[in-house]
Design a protein around this motif. Structure first.
Motif, PDB file in Angstrom:
ATOM      1  N   TYR A 113       0.859  -1.181   0.000  1.00  0.00           N
ATOM      2  CA  TYR A 113       0.000   0.000   0.000  1.00  0.00           C
ATOM      3  C   TYR A 113       0.895   1.230   0.000  1.00  0.00           C
ATOM      4  O   TYR A 113       2.063   1.186   0.378  1.00  0.00           O
ATOM      5  CB  TYR A 113      -0.940   0.020   1.207  1.00  0.00           C
ATOM      6  N   SER A 114       0.349   2.340  -0.447  1.00  0.00           N
ATOM      7  CA  SER A 114       1.052   3.611  -0.389  1.00  0.00           C
ATOM      8  C   SER A 114       0.109   4.652   0.200  1.00  0.00           C
ATOM      9  O   SER A 114      -1.115   4.479   0.179  1.00  0.00           O
ATOM     10  CB  SER A 114       1.539   4.038  -1.779  1.00  0.00           C
ATOM     11  N   GLY A 115       0.689   5.740   0.723  1.00  0.00           N
ATOM     12  CA  GLY A 115      -0.112   6.730   1.427  1.00  0.00           C
ATOM     13  C   GLY A 115      -0.124   8.090   0.759  1.00  0.00           C
ATOM     14  O   GLY A 115       0.831   8.495   0.098  1.00  0.00           O
ATOM     15  N   ILE A 116      -1.228   8.799   0.937  1.00  0.00           N
ATOM     16  CA  ILE A 116      -1.390  10.175   0.473  1.00  0.00           C
ATOM     17  C   ILE A 116      -1.937  10.982   1.652  1.00  0.00           C
ATOM     18  O   ILE A 116      -2.855  10.528   2.353  1.00  0.00           O
ATOM     19  CB  ILE A 116      -2.373  10.263  -0.703  1.00  0.00           C
ATOM     20  N   ASN A 125       2.638  18.465   9.104  1.00  0.00           N
ATOM     21  CA  ASN A 125       3.447  17.872   8.041  1.00  0.00           C
ATOM     22  C   ASN A 125       4.222  16.653   8.535  1.00  0.00           C
ATOM     23  O   ASN A 125       4.742  15.877   7.743  1.00  0.00           O
ATOM     24  CB  ASN A 125       4.444  18.902   7.501  1.00  0.00           C
ATOM     25  N   ILE A 126       4.311  16.517   9.869  1.00  0.00           N
ATOM     26  CA  ILE A 126       5.055  15.402  10.455  1.00  0.00           C
ATOM     27  C   ILE A 126       4.126  14.200  10.555  1.00  0.00           C
ATOM     28  O   ILE A 126       3.146  14.217  11.295  1.00  0.00           O
ATOM     29  CB  ILE A 126       5.602  15.763  11.851  1.00  0.00           C
ATOM     30  N   LEU A 127       4.431  13.170   9.796  1.00  0.00           N
ATOM     31  CA  LEU A 127       3.586  11.980   9.741  1.00  0.00           C
ATOM     32  C   LEU A 127       4.415  10.731  10.021  1.00  0.00           C
ATOM     33  O   LEU A 127       5.596  10.677   9.677  1.00  0.00           O
ATOM     34  CB  LEU A 127       2.917  11.870   8.372  1.00  0.00           C
ATOM     35  N   PRO A 128       3.816   9.720  10.660  1.00  0.00           N
ATOM     36  CA  PRO A 128       4.560   8.494  10.961  1.00  0.00           C
ATOM     37  C   PRO A 128       4.998   7.776   9.691  1.00  0.00           C
ATOM     38  O   PRO A 128       4.230   7.660   8.728  1.00  0.00           O
ATOM     39  CB  PRO A 128       3.567   7.661  11.767  1.00  0.00           C
ATOM     40  N   ALA A 129       6.229   7.279   9.695  1.00  0.00           N
ATOM     41  CA  ALA A 129       6.796   6.612   8.522  1.00  0.00           C
ATOM     42  C   ALA A 129       5.978   5.414   8.048  1.00  0.00           C
ATOM     43  O   ALA A 129       5.859   5.192   6.827  1.00  0.00           O
ATOM     44  CB  ALA A 129       8.237   6.182   8.819  1.00  0.00           C
ATOM     45  N   PRO A 130       5.373   4.596   8.934  1.00  0.00           N
ATOM     46  CA  PRO A 130       4.606   3.433   8.463  1.00  0.00           C
ATOM     47  C   PRO A 130       3.425   3.772   7.557  1.00  0.00           C
ATOM     48  O   PRO A 130       2.911   2.896   6.866  1.00  0.00           O
ATOM     49  CB  PRO A 130       4.122   2.782   9.770  1.00  0.00           C
ATOM     50  N   LEU A 131       3.002   5.055   7.537  1.00  0.00           N
ATOM     51  CA  LEU A 131       1.902   5.436   6.654  1.00  0.00           C
ATOM     52  C   LEU A 131       2.334   5.512   5.190  1.00  0.00           C
ATOM     53  O   LEU A 131       1.491   5.503   4.299  1.00  0.00           O
ATOM     54  CB  LEU A 131       1.328   6.795   7.076  1.00  0.00           C
ATOM     55  N   CYS A 132       3.653   5.584   4.970  1.00  0.00           N
ATOM     56  CA  CYS A 132       4.197   5.608   3.594  1.00  0.00           C
ATOM     57  C   CYS A 132       3.598   6.745   2.761  1.00  0.00           C
ATOM     58  O   CYS A 132       3.248   6.561   1.582  1.00  0.00           O
ATOM     59  CB  CYS A 132       3.956   4.275   2.886  1.00  0.00           C
ATOM     60  N   CYS A 133       3.478   7.941   3.389  1.00  0.00           N
ATOM     61  CA  CYS A 133       2.879   9.088   2.687  1.00  0.00           C
ATOM     62  C   CYS A 133       3.923   9.780   1.819  1.00  0.00           C
ATOM     63  O   CYS A 133       4.562  10.762   2.230  1.00  0.00           O
ATOM     64  CB  CYS A 133       2.281  10.061   3.692  1.00  0.00           C
TER      65      CYS A 133
END
Length: 552
Positions: A214-217, A338-346
């Motif tokens: 999966y990939s994140g947006i 803008n700071i998002l957890p890496a596992p979300l793959c955004c």
């Protein structure tokens, strides 16, 4: 300045929460609860002293002596709370005595002469006042009246004219309209953003990680800019429904709870209740099995909060069942940061831009002119002119435009709309919310503040809200021919019509659930924190001594 206004509003909201339900219960049947001797004093309390007190609180908003008034208000609230406890005990004792009398005595009482029984009831009420438990109640209510009598001192302090009756302060009671209708979900000026996000969701990934399919947006923007609305716009688009075999929507809202949010993802995927399982491994297996049966999934994580100090392992645990599922699956995130957890793959971040002035005007007018049409074209033209001035002051805030517009739609006249022009910091959604709250009927205010006991960011059952309002005695039964539950539903519809609640749309229609914007929930918390308190996240906290309702 905004903090000062909010603090004063919180004081006023707190006292209304405590006072109104208690007075309502006492005055409903004072002779039965207290004895006839006290009924006349309570009548004076309701018709004379309390309206003067309300005026004092209003004037204190602009007074340099507010701290002195706050101390007096706290004494008043403490006295009311003690009186409430005694009334609860007294009411229980009355019910207990009536139950012990039995059916025969009640039948005999009903068949007796009305004139004789009325006299005996009066005598027995006076004698009952001498009982220790009743004497405690009467003493407490007398103390309460003594505290309220201090209003004379504060009247002089605030330079208010003397008044011997309530006539000088009387105001017409607000009427809660019924039969509210709701327009279909409408989004203004976000079509391009929606199409850009849908293109990204449907875009195949050339090279995918060995550990994630999966990939994140992410949709990023300030509070009140319309991130969740845009995500809903995307989520319900026909192209998205056709591209993804399963869609899931979960609101994170501040605090990540791996087990709790896994359960919510399961329920969203199934469209029903999650099995009663507490073990995280079992929950993850259930979610993994559901997703393996599908082709591609879309998971929307609404209102994600993440700080650098947050443990990313918790996010990895939540998203682990999504790993190694079908290629092309996506996670769509909304966040203020803008700071998002890496596992979300955004890898794709959409920074939401301000709406144009013309779009803000269109959004404002869409809400302000909703409902009954304006027959007088002259009035319509006047309101159109004021609408343009208001839109210029809304600071391109969609939430502020929606709140102010929804409130003004209730009263389409020139004076009310010009009054809105005088609001300070109108572009601040929190200030616009407070202004709208202050325009609510006291019954609606109490119902709204009660909602601060519920967790932030969840979907709530409308029936549950109404049931709890009725149970807590927050609903004023102004129509003897109407059930309190129906009046409670009218209250909900009114709060929904002024955007304090947001309907949850299922297949394009309003379902049985609603949600509350984070900023709206923040307002409820700030105004009710002295009376309502919510304890969560296993945190050790000092609960204010003034709290009367606790949610754990």
């Amino acid at each position: 300045m905004a903090e000062v206004v909010l603090a004063v509003a919180g004081v006023r909201a707190g006292i209304q929460l405590v006072v109104s339900p208690i007075l309502k219960n006492i005055l409903a049947d004072p002779a039965r609860c207290l004895g006839v001797d006290m009924a006349s004093e309570l009548h004076e309390l309701e018709t004379n002293i309390m309206p003067q007190f309300a005026l004092l609180v209003e004037v204190a908003n602009k007074s340099p002596h507010r701290p002195m008034l706050n101390n007096w208000i706290q004494q008043l609230k403490d006295a009311f709370c003690k009186a409430e406890d005694l009334l609860d005990e007294h009411g229980y004792n009355i019910l207990k005595r009536e139950a012990e009398k039995g059916r025969d005595s009640l039948i005999q009482h009903a068949s007796s002469s009305n004139a004789i029984m009325k006299h005996l009831h009066t005598v027995s009420s006076r004698l009952s006042n001498l009982q220790p438990k009743n004497k405690r109640l009467l003493d407490q209510l007398k103390d309460l009246k003594a505290i309220l009598s201090k209003a004379r001192d504060f009247r002089e302090l605030l330079c208010l004219p003397a008044a011997n009756s309530v006539d000088a302060f009387a105001a017409p009671a607000a009427v809660i309209p019924v039969g509210t209708s709701f327009a279909p979900l409408k989004v203004i000026s976000r079509d391009k953003d929606r199409d850009d996000i849908i293109d990204l969701l449907a875009k195949p990934i050339a090279i995918e990680s060995d550990t994630s399919r999966y990939s994140g947006i992410a949709i990023v923007g300030l509070g009140g800019m319309g991130k969740s609305t845009l995500a809903q716009y995307v989520y319900n688009d026909k192209r998205v429904k056709e591209h993804f075999e399963v869609r899931m929507w979960v609101c994170i809202s501040r605090k990540l709870d791996v087990s709790g949010h896994t359960r919510l993802i399961i329920e969203s995927a199934k469209g029903g209740k999650c099995p009663p399982v507490d073990n995280l491994d079992t929950l993850q297996c259930i979610l993994r099995d559901i997703l393996q049966q599908k082709r591609r999934f879309l998971l929307v994580l609404d209102d994600v909060w993440f700080e650098e100090s947050t443990n990313e392992m918790e996010w990895a645990k939540l998203l682990f069942p999504l790993v190694c599922q079908h290629a092309g699956s996506k996670v769509l995130v909304t966040s203020r940061s803008n700071i998002l957890p890496a596992p979300l793959c955004c890898n794709e971040i959409i920074r939401l831009k301000d709406m144009e002035d013309t779009d803000i005007l269109a959004l404002f007018k869409d809400h302000a002119f909703s409902g009954a049409a304006i027959g007088d074209q002259k009035v319509r033209k006047q309101l159109e002119t004021i609408a343009k001035k208001l839109a210029e002051r809304l600071g391109r805030s969609p939430l502020a435009a929606k709140i102010v517009g929804s409130r003004l739609s209730r009263k389409k006249d020139k004076a009310a709309w010009e009054d809105a022009l005088r609001i300070d910091n109108l572009s601040n959604p929190s200030r616009a919310l407070l202004w709208s709250y202050e325009k609510l009927d006291p019954c609606l205010q109490r119902c709204f503040l009660y909602c601060s006991l519920y967790p932030k960011g969840r979907w709530y059952s409308i029936e549950d809200f109404v049931h709890m309002w009725v149970t807590e005695g927050l609903i004023d039964s102004c129509d003897v021919n109407k059930r309190q539950e129906d009046i409670g539903r009218d209250c909900f519809d009114e709060l929904l019509s002024v955007s304090f609640f947001q309907p949850v749309y299922i297949n394009g229609t309003i379902g049985k659930y609603c949600r509350m914007h984070d900023l709206v929930h923040d307002l409820a918390e700030s105004l009710s924190k002295e009376v309502f308190y919510r304890l969560e996240d296993d945190k050790v906290a000092t609960i204010p001594c003034t709290v009367r309702h606790l949610s754990v």
